[in-house]
Design a protein around this motif. Sequence first.
Motif, short mmCIF file in Angstrom:
data_model
loop_
_atom_site.label_atom_id
_atom_site.label_comp_id
_atom_site.label_asym_id
_atom_site.label_seq_id
_atom_site.Cartn_x
_atom_site.Cartn_y
_atom_site.Cartn_z
N VAL A 96 28.40 -4.88 -32.59
CA VAL A 96 28.27 -5.84 -31.50
C VAL A 96 29.68 -6.15 -30.99
O VAL A 96 30.52 -6.65 -31.73
N GLU A 97 29.91 -5.82 -29.75
CA GLU A 97 31.23 -5.99 -29.14
C GLU A 97 31.48 -7.48 -28.85
O GLU A 97 30.61 -8.18 -28.35
N ARG A 98 32.67 -7.94 -29.17
CA ARG A 98 33.11 -9.30 -28.82
C ARG A 98 34.46 -9.12 -28.11
O ARG A 98 35.49 -9.05 -28.76
N ASN A 99 34.41 -9.02 -26.80
CA ASN A 99 35.60 -8.74 -26.01
C ASN A 99 35.93 -9.97 -25.16
O ASN A 99 35.28 -10.23 -24.15
N GLU A 100 36.94 -10.72 -25.58
CA GLU A 100 37.30 -11.95 -24.89
C GLU A 100 37.76 -11.69 -23.46
O GLU A 100 37.48 -12.47 -22.55
N LEU A 101 38.47 -10.58 -23.25
CA LEU A 101 38.93 -10.26 -21.90
C LEU A 101 37.74 -10.13 -20.96
O LEU A 101 37.72 -10.72 -19.87
N LEU A 102 36.72 -9.36 -21.37
CA LEU A 102 35.56 -9.18 -20.50
C LEU A 102 34.78 -10.47 -20.31
O LEU A 102 34.24 -10.73 -19.22
N LEU A 103 34.73 -11.30 -21.34
CA LEU A 103 34.04 -12.59 -21.21
C LEU A 103 34.76 -13.46 -20.18
O LEU A 103 34.13 -14.08 -19.32
N LYS A 104 36.09 -13.48 -20.23
CA LYS A 104 36.85 -14.28 -19.26
C LYS A 104 36.71 -13.72 -17.85
O LYS A 104 36.61 -14.48 -16.88
N LEU A 105 36.69 -12.39 -17.72
CA LEU A 105 36.51 -11.80 -16.39
C LEU A 105 35.11 -12.10 -15.84
O LEU A 105 34.95 -12.35 -14.64
N PHE A 106 34.11 -12.07 -16.71
CA PHE A 106 32.73 -12.33 -16.29
C PHE A 106 32.63 -13.71 -15.63
O PHE A 106 31.92 -13.88 -14.64
N PHE A 107 33.35 -14.69 -16.18
CA PHE A 107 33.31 -16.05 -15.63
C PHE A 107 34.53 -16.35 -14.76
O PHE A 107 34.80 -17.49 -14.43
N GLY A 108 35.28 -15.32 -14.38
CA GLY A 108 36.54 -15.49 -13.65
C GLY A 108 36.44 -16.16 -12.31
O GLY A 108 37.42 -16.75 -11.84
N ALA A 109 35.27 -16.11 -11.67
CA ALA A 109 35.13 -16.75 -10.35
C ALA A 109 35.37 -18.26 -10.43
O ALA A 109 35.71 -18.88 -9.43
N ARG A 110 35.25 -18.82 -11.62
CA ARG A 110 35.45 -20.27 -11.79
C ARG A 110 36.92 -20.68 -11.59
O ARG A 110 37.19 -21.83 -11.30
N VAL A 111 37.85 -19.74 -11.78
CA VAL A 111 39.27 -20.08 -11.67
C VAL A 111 40.01 -19.24 -10.63
O VAL A 111 41.16 -19.52 -10.33
N GLY A 112 39.40 -18.22 -10.12
CA GLY A 112 40.04 -17.40 -9.10
C GLY A 112 40.69 -16.15 -9.68
O GLY A 112 40.84 -16.02 -10.90
N PRO A 113 41.10 -15.23 -8.81
CA PRO A 113 41.57 -13.92 -9.25
C PRO A 113 42.93 -13.92 -9.96
O PRO A 113 43.21 -13.02 -10.75
N GLU A 114 43.76 -14.92 -9.71
CA GLU A 114 45.11 -14.90 -10.29
C GLU A 114 45.08 -14.93 -11.82
O GLU A 114 45.80 -14.16 -12.48
#
Length: 197
Positions: A96-114
Amino acid sequence: MARENTCQFAILGMLCREPMSGYGLRQAIERTVGHFWQESYGNLYPTLERMEGEGLVALDREEHSPGGRVRKVYRVTAEGRRVLAQWLCRPVVPHVERNELLLKLFFGARVGPEASLAHVERSRAEAEALLAALRPIDEDVRRSREGDPELPYLHLSIRAGLLGLEAHLRWCDEAREALQRLAHMKDSKTKEERYER
């Protein structure tokens, strides 16, 4: 069902190569399988003791360090080799993959692209550094173990790491472009809103 403690199999595999102390095991794991298999070193010594009690490993000898410490060197037993071979033939437990980078990107619209772009850039730099470290290891293993029957197996795991890192770098480049486009669109929209006021 409780998840199986795979630490013992990493230990058995290493001890099949040569007898080692707990410290030696830790170093061997870091140098080899540590690139793709992380072990809790706090778990190493208790696991070794348990395995000795179960007859999977045995004390080979004791070594005295210059500081006066006694280091126990273990060897694998016939029962340990049997248990390792049995485990090696069993199907792989799904990961079972636990990839924090992908999790943060998945919800990235909440903080913007920067913020997302900064995460991708850091991940890319880490992957480049790891790839630069792994390539010489690959060359060294192929050169130093030529003719060794273990070489094709070692090479397969190293190649998986190399190809995985190369694929990750390509993905980082795509992600960078996409996030830079989003940042540009966001900047353009902000400027338009200012002009409309």
